[in-house]
Write an enzyme that holds these catalytic residues in place. Structure first.
Site, PDB file in Angstrom:
ATOM      1  N   GLY A   8       0.834  -1.199   0.000  1.00 42.45           N
ATOM      2  CA  GLY A   8       0.000   0.000   0.000  1.00 42.45           C
ATOM      3  C   GLY A   8       0.863   1.241   0.000  1.00 42.45           C
ATOM      4  CB  ALA A   9       4.370   1.653  -1.145  1.00 44.68           C
ATOM      5  CE  LYS A  10       3.108   3.295  -7.300  1.00 45.33           C
ATOM      6  NZ  LYS A  10       2.781   3.015  -8.724  1.00 45.33           N
ATOM      7  CG  MET A  13      -2.588   5.870   6.724  1.00 44.10           C
ATOM      8  SD  MET A  13      -1.845   6.996   7.925  1.00 44.10           S
ATOM      9  CE  MET A  13      -0.880   5.847   8.892  1.00 44.10           C
ATOM     10  CB  THR A  78      -9.467   0.064  10.395  1.00 45.02           C
ATOM     11  OG1 THR A  78      -9.972   0.815   9.279  1.00 45.02           O
ATOM     12  CG2 THR A  78      -8.420   0.903  11.115  1.00 45.02           C
ATOM     13  CB  ALA A 106      -2.080  -0.922  15.442  1.00 49.91           C
ATOM     14  CG  ASN A 108      -5.223   5.468  16.358  1.00 48.29           C
ATOM     15  OD1 ASN A 108      -4.128   5.986  16.162  1.00 48.29           O
ATOM     16  ND2 ASN A 108      -6.359   6.124  16.169  1.00 48.29           N
ATOM     17  CG  PHE A 109       0.083   2.381  14.005  1.00 43.52           C
ATOM     18  CD1 PHE A 109       1.002   1.506  14.558  1.00 43.52           C
ATOM     19  CD2 PHE A 109      -0.705   1.937  12.969  1.00 43.52           C
ATOM     20  CE1 PHE A 109       1.137   0.213  14.085  1.00 43.52           C
ATOM     21  CE2 PHE A 109      -0.587   0.648  12.481  1.00 43.52           C
ATOM     22  CZ  PHE A 109       0.341  -0.220  13.043  1.00 43.52           C
ATOM     23  CG  HIS A 136     -11.751   9.283  11.324  1.00 45.87           C
ATOM     24  ND1 HIS A 136     -12.366   8.824  12.474  1.00 45.87           N
ATOM     25  CD2 HIS A 136     -10.464   8.857  11.384  1.00 45.87           C
ATOM     26  CE1 HIS A 136     -11.486   8.145  13.199  1.00 45.87           C
ATOM     27  NE2 HIS A 136     -10.333   8.149  12.565  1.00 45.87           N
ATOM     28  CE  LYS A 140     -11.823   5.325  10.061  1.00 47.37           C
ATOM     29  NZ  LYS A 140     -10.656   4.490   9.675  1.00 47.37           N
TER      30      LYS A 140
END
Length: 251
Positions: A8-10, A13, A78, A106, A108-109, A136, A140
């Site tokens: 999900g590098a692009k 997050m 999530t 997680a 949430n981080f 949010h 989202k």
């Protein structure tokens, strides 16, 4: 150096994770993968820990594939249900390294959100009423947020352990304005342009109210938590599935 791949590098997050991994002194970017890339490229030869930040509709399949590759996984996506978590546990048990495989999810981080959740579970036993509001950005895709659901579960468990009665509520007609009920706790979701990630937990007794609020104004607020999880999985984190950054904090 910890070799980190990002799935999900692009994304919103994922791109921040790539930047954080490149900036940290003890991590190096191994692979930056996105929607059309083959996840079987990620192996134990090129990756120590993989960070998965995508969307709920594909995250489970991604995680199952990565477990099959034998790599340890930090998951920031999530939308995790009990059914999905059961599939993850089964994949670990039947994967290539069932005794040592590590998967961390997680809700949430952000350190502020993790602490707010922790404080809420400590306060829950002292108040008759409790509700959760999460706010949010409008892009989202899930509501309520995983963080809010996690918070509600924690509050409910603390109330049950304290022997409290159900939260009082005389509402007879509800067109949806009372929010989603999670373990007896009402959870409300707001989607508004200009927001990032915010949560309020409201506790009430006769004549008094306690509000616990956490605000993340920018996605960079999540990066210390992501890197903490990466370091823990590359180090002394326990094998199996771990949920919640609180497990890696001295709380």
């Amino acid at each position: 150096m910890i070799k980190v791949s990002v799935v999900g590098a692009k994304g919103r997050m994922g791109s921040h994770v790539v930047e954080a991994v490149n900036k940290a002194e003890d991590t190096q970017l191994a692979l930056a993968l996105d929607a059309d890339d083959d996840l079987t490229q990620v192996t134990t030869d090129n990756t120590d820990v993989v960070v998965e930040f995508t969307v709920p509709s594909v995250s489970l399949n991604n995680v199952l594939t990565l477990i099959g590759q034998g790599v340890d996984v930090v998951v920031g996506t999530t939308g995790w249900t009990d059914e999905k978590l059961t599939q993850v546990k089964s994949a670990i048990a039947n994967g290539p390294k069932p005794e040592t495989q590590k998967v961390f999810i997680a809700p949430n981080f952000a350190i502020s959100a993790v602490l707010a959740d922790y404080f809420a579970t400590k306060a829950a036993r002292y108040f008759e009423s409790a509700e959760v509001i999460e706010l949010h950005h409008p892009t989202k895709v899930d509501a309520p947020s995983g963080t809010a659901i996690h918070t509600a579960h924690g509050i409910a468990e603390a109330r049950k352990a304290a022997g409290l009665a159900p939260v009082p509520d005389a509402t007879e007609t509800d067109g949806g304005s009372r929010g989603q009920v999670v373990d007896g706790i009402h959870v409300h979701a707001v989607r508004l342009r200009g927001l990032n990630a915010h949560e309020e937990v409201l506790f009430g007794n006769a004549g008094e109210q306690l509000t616990i609020r956490a605000d993340s104004f920018d996605r960079t607020s999540f990066m210390p938590g992501v890197l903490l999880a990466v370091r823990k999985l590359a180090g002394d984190a326990p094998a199996g599935l771990t949920i919640g950054l609180d497990h890696f904090l001295d709380l």
